[in-house]
Write a protein that holds these residues in place. Sequence first.
Motif, short mmCIF file in Angstrom:
data_model
loop_
_atom_site.label_atom_id
_atom_site.label_comp_id
_atom_site.label_asym_id
_atom_site.label_seq_id
_atom_site.Cartn_x
_atom_site.Cartn_y
_atom_site.Cartn_z
N UNK A 84 27.32 53.61 -58.03
CA UNK A 84 27.07 54.98 -57.60
C UNK A 84 28.35 55.66 -57.11
N UNK A 85 29.19 54.91 -56.42
CA UNK A 85 30.47 55.41 -55.93
C UNK A 85 31.33 55.88 -57.10
N UNK A 86 31.43 55.05 -58.13
CA UNK A 86 32.24 55.42 -59.30
C UNK A 86 31.66 56.64 -59.99
N UNK A 87 30.35 56.69 -60.11
CA UNK A 87 29.71 57.86 -60.73
C UNK A 87 30.04 59.12 -59.92
N UNK A 140 37.88 48.63 -62.52
CA UNK A 140 37.92 49.25 -61.19
C UNK A 140 36.67 48.88 -60.41
N UNK A 141 35.51 48.98 -61.06
CA UNK A 141 34.25 48.63 -60.39
C UNK A 141 34.27 47.17 -59.94
N UNK A 142 34.70 46.28 -60.83
CA UNK A 142 34.74 44.85 -60.50
C UNK A 142 35.63 44.59 -59.29
N UNK A 143 36.79 45.21 -59.26
CA UNK A 143 37.73 45.00 -58.16
C UNK A 143 37.22 45.62 -56.86
N UNK A 144 36.53 46.76 -56.95
CA UNK A 144 35.94 47.35 -55.75
C UNK A 144 34.86 46.45 -55.16
N UNK A 145 34.02 45.88 -56.02
CA UNK A 145 32.99 44.96 -55.54
C UNK A 145 33.65 43.77 -54.84
N UNK A 146 34.68 43.19 -55.47
CA UNK A 146 35.39 42.07 -54.85
C UNK A 146 35.96 42.47 -53.49
N UNK A 199 34.13 60.54 -48.86
CA UNK A 199 32.87 61.28 -48.96
C UNK A 199 32.01 60.75 -50.10
N UNK A 200 32.64 60.46 -51.24
CA UNK A 200 31.90 59.93 -52.39
C UNK A 200 31.33 58.55 -52.09
N UNK A 201 32.07 57.74 -51.34
CA UNK A 201 31.57 56.42 -50.95
C UNK A 201 30.39 56.57 -49.99
N UNK A 202 30.51 57.48 -49.03
CA UNK A 202 29.41 57.69 -48.09
C UNK A 202 28.14 58.16 -48.80
N UNK A 203 28.28 59.03 -49.78
CA UNK A 203 27.12 59.48 -50.56
C UNK A 203 26.47 58.30 -51.27
N UNK A 204 27.29 57.41 -51.81
CA UNK A 204 26.76 56.23 -52.51
C UNK A 204 26.04 55.30 -51.54
#
Length: 145
Positions: free
Chosen positions: A47-50, A70-76, A112-117
Amino acid sequence: MRQQITRAAAALALAGTLGAAQAQTPPDDSLYRALGGLPVLQKVVDDFMANMLADRRIKHTFAESNIERVKQKLVEQFCQLSGGGCIYTGDPMREVHQGLKLSNADFNALVEDLQLAMDANGISSHTQNRLLALLAPMQRETVSR
């Protein structure tokens, strides 16, 4: 003299035992659990990436990016920071963001995008703030203008 050596040896043995016990103490995973564990972190990152890719303020910074990586590294990264036992295998933040000329406004848009997610995934404000506090120092490593 012999008694002093024996005491010193006993103290070293005790310190070694205490050190081994501390090394075996599991890390604090309370934030990881509060976030919902790996399945929720993966959904938050999706959701953050979207959100970021739809955000006119910062979407341009991902034009050359491998979004799945990018998604994989953010999850890690989120998993490791929150005590989930994952290991971040990506490059250092300063290196990843080098040349992007990110501003404080860009960083704030990302937050802000992370908080929305996190909101969309039912993560409490308290838990969000705990994660954001761990991420905040990265501003110094990513903002260059």
